[in-house]
Design a protein around this motif. Structure first.
Motif, PDB file in Angstrom:
ATOM      1  N   GLN A 114       0.809  -1.219   0.000  1.00 42.74           N
ATOM      2  CA  GLN A 114       0.000   0.000   0.000  1.00 42.74           C
ATOM      3  C   GLN A 114       0.844   1.271   0.000  1.00 42.74           C
ATOM      4  OE1 GLN A 114      -3.360   0.098  -0.297  1.00 42.74           O
ATOM      5  NE2 GLN A 114      -3.268  -2.134  -0.524  1.00 42.74           N
ATOM      6  N   GLY A 115       1.965   1.242   0.676  1.00 41.95           N
ATOM      7  CA  GLY A 115       2.791   2.438   0.780  1.00 41.95           C
ATOM      8  C   GLY A 115       3.312   2.918  -0.565  1.00 41.95           C
ATOM      9  N   GLY A 116       3.400   4.232  -0.701  1.00 44.71           N
ATOM     10  CA  GLY A 116       3.901   4.808  -1.948  1.00 44.71           C
ATOM     11  C   GLY A 116       2.933   4.695  -3.106  1.00 44.71           C
ATOM     12  N   MET A 117       1.665   4.529  -2.804  1.00 50.76           N
ATOM     13  CA  MET A 117       0.668   4.385  -3.870  1.00 50.76           C
ATOM     14  C   MET A 117       0.628   5.612  -4.784  1.00 50.76           C
ATOM     15  SD  MET A 117      -1.472   2.256  -5.158  1.00 50.76           S
ATOM     16  CE  MET A 117      -1.815   1.064  -3.848  1.00 50.76           C
ATOM     17  N   TRP A 118       0.984   6.772  -4.240  1.00 55.61           N
ATOM     18  CA  TRP A 118       0.960   7.991  -5.047  1.00 55.61           C
ATOM     19  C   TRP A 118       1.891   7.906  -6.252  1.00 55.61           C
ATOM     20  CZ3 TRP A 118       5.710  10.325  -5.340  1.00 55.61           C
ATOM     21  CH2 TRP A 118       6.631  10.056  -4.321  1.00 55.61           C
ATOM     22  N   ARG A 120       2.706   5.117  -7.950  1.00 53.00           N
ATOM     23  CA  ARG A 120       2.052   4.254  -8.949  1.00 53.00           C
ATOM     24  C   ARG A 120       0.908   4.992  -9.643  1.00 53.00           C
ATOM     25  NH1 ARG A 120       1.570  -0.701  -4.832  1.00 53.00           N
ATOM     26  NH2 ARG A 120       2.255   0.946  -3.418  1.00 53.00           N
ATOM     27  N   THR A 121       0.163   5.768  -8.873  1.00 56.15           N
ATOM     28  CA  THR A 121      -0.936   6.549  -9.454  1.00 56.15           C
ATOM     29  C   THR A 121      -0.402   7.602 -10.419  1.00 56.15           C
ATOM     30  OG1 THR A 121      -2.193   6.237  -7.406  1.00 56.15           O
ATOM     31  CG2 THR A 121      -2.961   7.955  -8.911  1.00 56.15           C
ATOM     32  N   TRP A 122       0.702   8.231 -10.032  1.00 52.42           N
ATOM     33  CA  TRP A 122       1.344   9.245 -10.873  1.00 52.42           C
ATOM     34  C   TRP A 122       1.747   8.656 -12.217  1.00 52.42           C
ATOM     35  CZ3 TRP A 122       6.511  11.987  -9.049  1.00 52.42           C
ATOM     36  CH2 TRP A 122       6.820  13.033  -9.933  1.00 52.42           C
ATOM     37  N   ARG A 123       2.380   7.502 -12.189  1.00 53.18           N
ATOM     38  CA  ARG A 123       2.831   6.865 -13.427  1.00 53.18           C
ATOM     39  C   ARG A 123       1.653   6.498 -14.320  1.00 53.18           C
ATOM     40  NH1 ARG A 123       6.312   6.552 -16.497  1.00 53.18           N
ATOM     41  NH2 ARG A 123       7.066   4.431 -16.543  1.00 53.18           N
ATOM     42  N   ALA A 124       0.573   6.043 -13.698  1.00 51.94           N
ATOM     43  CA  ALA A 124      -0.601   5.629 -14.481  1.00 51.94           C
ATOM     44  C   ALA A 124      -1.338   6.840 -15.049  1.00 51.94           C
ATOM     45  CB  ALA A 124      -1.537   4.802 -13.610  1.00 51.94           C
ATOM     46  N   ALA A 125      -1.413   7.905 -14.253  1.00 46.77           N
ATOM     47  CA  ALA A 125      -2.183   9.080 -14.671  1.00 46.77           C
ATOM     48  C   ALA A 125      -1.413   9.970 -15.641  1.00 46.77           C
ATOM     49  CB  ALA A 125      -2.585   9.887 -13.437  1.00 46.77           C
ATOM     50  N   ALA A 126      -0.078   9.947 -15.568  1.00 46.99           N
ATOM     51  CA  ALA A 126       0.731  10.826 -16.414  1.00 46.99           C
ATOM     52  C   ALA A 126       1.884  10.037 -17.023  1.00 46.99           C
ATOM     53  CB  ALA A 126       1.254  12.004 -15.593  1.00 46.99           C
ATOM     54  N   PRO A 127       1.585   9.097 -17.924  1.00 43.57           N
ATOM     55  CA  PRO A 127       2.629   8.223 -18.473  1.00 43.57           C
ATOM     56  C   PRO A 127       3.692   8.961 -19.284  1.00 43.57           C
ATOM     57  CG  PRO A 127       0.563   7.949 -19.668  1.00 43.57           C
ATOM     58  CD  PRO A 127       0.251   8.781 -18.473  1.00 43.57           C
ATOM     59  N   GLU A 128       3.412  10.192 -19.735  1.00 43.93           N
ATOM     60  CA  GLU A 128       4.379  10.957 -20.516  1.00 43.93           C
ATOM     61  C   GLU A 128       5.118  11.995 -19.677  1.00 43.93           C
ATOM     62  OE1 GLU A 128       5.048  10.391 -24.012  1.00 43.93           O
ATOM     63  OE2 GLU A 128       4.084   8.571 -23.239  1.00 43.93           O
ATOM     64  N   ASP A 129       4.983  11.916 -18.375  1.00 44.52           N
ATOM     65  CA  ASP A 129       5.666  12.858 -17.488  1.00 44.52           C
ATOM     66  C   ASP A 129       7.087  12.339 -17.220  1.00 44.52           C
ATOM     67  OD1 ASP A 129       6.667  14.383 -15.384  1.00 44.52           O
ATOM     68  OD2 ASP A 129       4.762  14.485 -14.335  1.00 44.52           O
ATOM     69  N   PRO A 130       8.121  13.053 -17.688  1.00 46.24           N
ATOM     70  CA  PRO A 130       9.488  12.560 -17.485  1.00 46.24           C
ATOM     71  C   PRO A 130       9.895  12.523 -16.013  1.00 46.24           C
ATOM     72  CG  PRO A 130       9.508  14.786 -18.386  1.00 46.24           C
ATOM     73  CD  PRO A 130       8.097  14.319 -18.446  1.00 46.24           C
TER      74      PRO A 130
END
Length: 365
Positions: A114-118, A120-130
Motif C-alpha cells: 500500500q505504501g507509496g501508492m501515489w 504508482r498513481t502518478w505513473r498511471a495518470a501521467a505516463p508521458e511525465d518525465p
C-alpha cells in the motif's frame, strides 16, 4: 598523564547506539563531560536527535512542503509540479528525484502493498511525465539494491533500465535518467565499455555534475566492478579537471571512504598523507562552492566523519554548524539509524573540543 578513554557516544531514544569507532582523547574527565554536554544539544545550538530530518542532507523547504503534501493526501500532483519547475540539468533535480523515490520506498517498506501508492498513481495518470518516469526508475533501483541476493534482483533492475530509457526519451537533454542508469549498470555488471558509453551520455549533458560522479564512483570501487586504484584514478581525474566553484575536488574523499578497512587498528590512519590530502581537497571545495549548492551538505557530512576521526574537532564543529538538522547523507545513511550515527559523531566532536579546553563561547564563528 594521558588517560586512555573508550568513548562510547550514547544517544537515547528508547535504545543505545554505540559509536563505530573507539577514540583516544586527552583529559579524560573533560572529554567525558563534553560527551554528556553533547547530549544536551542546546549548548551548541544543535537540533535534538528526535527532530533531525533523515530524508535530506540539507534544507530544501520546497521539497519538504511537497513531500508533506504528497504523503498527507497521497496526491502525486505536487511532486509533478515541483519537478516540472526544477531545471533539468541541475544537481537539485537529481537530488529531488532521489528524495521522492526514497520517500516512496520508505512508505512501501512501512506498509507493504500500500505504501507509496501515489507514485504508482502518478505513473498511471501521467505516463508521458518525465519526472514520474525518473522517480519510478530510481525507486526500482533502490528496491533492487535492498537485497542483491534476491531472485528478483536482476528482473527489477532490468525493469528499472527500461524505465530509465523511457525517461530519457521523454526528456532527451535531462542527465538524470542516465545518472539513475549508473546504478542499474552497477547492479547488472555492465561491461566496462558499456559503462563508459553510458558515462559519456551523462557527461555530454552535465560534465561536472557532482551527483553523477558520486553515482559512477561506486561502479569503479573494489566492492563492485573496479579496484581501489581505478576508483582513485577516477576521483583524482575528476578533481583535477574541475572548473572553478565545483565540488569535484571533494570526490577523492568519497573514494577514500568507500575503501576504508573494515577494522582499523592504526590510530594514525585518519591523519595519514592520503586521507589528509583528501580532507584538504574537500575543504577547498566547500570553501569555494556556492553556499546554496544542493550537494554541498553531502560533502560537509562526510567531512564531519573524517575530521572527527582525525581529531580535528574545531573543523568538525564548523561543518556541523552548517548541516545540523538534516542527516540524510553518507556516511550516516549507511547505518540502520542515521540520526543515531550522526549524533554519536556530533558528541565526539564536542567531547574532543572540550577535552582540549574549548567551550561553546570559544568556538570560532
Amino acid at each position: 598523564m594521558e588517560l586512555l578513554i573508550f568513548l562510547i557516544a550514547i544517544v537515547m531514544i528508547g535504545g543505545l547506539i554505540v559509536v563505530p569507532a573507539v577514540r583516544r582523547l586527552r583529559g579524560g574527565r573533560d572529554a567525558t563531560q563534553g560527551a554528556v554536554r553533547a547530549l544536551d544539544p542546546q549548548e551548541y545550538g544543535f537540533v535534538p536527535r528526535e527532530r533531525l530530518d533523515v530524508r535530506l542532507p540539507g534544507p530544501d523547504r520546497q521539497l519538504i512542503d511537497t513531500l508533506e503534501e504528497v504523503q498527507a493526501r497521497q496526491d502525486w500532483q505536487p511532486a509533478a509540479r515541483l519537478l516540472a519547475l526544477t531545471e533539468a540539468s541541475s544537481e537539485l533535480r537529481w537530488q529531488r528525484v532521489q528524495t521522492l523515490a526514497g520517500a516512496a520506498a520508505f512508505e512501501l517498506a512501512q506498509a507493504p502493498g500500500q505504501g507509496g501508492m501515489w507514485l504508482r498513481t502518478w505513473r498511471a495518470a501521467a505516463p508521458e511525465d518525465p519526472g514520474a518516469a525518473a522517480v519510478h526508475a530510481e525507486f526500482l533501483v533502490r528496491q533492487a539494491l535492498l537485497d542483491p541476493s534476491s531472485q528478483d534482483f536482476r528482473m527489477i533492475l532490468e525493469e528499472a533500465r527500461d524505465v530509465c530509457h523511457e525517461a530519457a526519451r521523454l526528456a532527451p537533454d535531462d542527465p538524470v535518467p542516465y545518472i539513475i542508469e549508473l546504478g542499474v549498470a552497477r547492479g547488472l555488471a555492465y561491461r566496462q565499455a558499456d559503462f563508459e558509453e553510458l558515462w559519456s551520455k551523462v557527461t555530454k549533458r552535465a560534465p561536472h555534475h557532482m551527483g553523477a560522479h558520486l553515482a559512477a564512483l561506486h561502479y569503479w570501487c573494489e566492492k563492485w566492478h573496479g579496484s581501489q586504484d581505478r576508483a582513485d584514478a577516477f576521483t583524482h581525474a575528476a578533481a583535477a579537471s574541475a572548473p572553478e566553484k565545483s565540488l569535484l575536488p571533494a570526490l577523492p574523499l568519497f573514494g577514500v571512504f568507500e575503501h576504508l578497512p573494515e577494522a582499523n587498528l592504526v590510530r594514525t590512519l585518519y591523519r595519514s598523507e592520503v586521507i589528509t590530502k583528501a580532507i584538504e581537497g574537500a575543504l577547498y571545495a566547500v570553501r569555494q562552492a556556492p553556499a546554496d549548492h544542493p550537494v554541498l551538505p553531502h560533502v560537509r557530512h562526510l567531512l564531519v566523519f573524517f575530521l572527527v576521526r582525525a581529531e580535528r574537532y574545531a573543523e568538525a564543529l564548523e561543518q556541523l554548524r552548517h548541516v545540523d538538522g538534516h542527516v540524510g547523507a553518507v556516511p550516516w545513511s549507511y547505518g540502520a539509524d542515521p540520526a543515531a550515527e550522526y549524533t554519536a559523531y556530533r558528541a565526539l566532536a564536542v567531547a574532543g573540543w572540550e577535552g582540549g579546553g574549548g567551550t561553546p563561547a570559544t568556538l570560532p564563528h
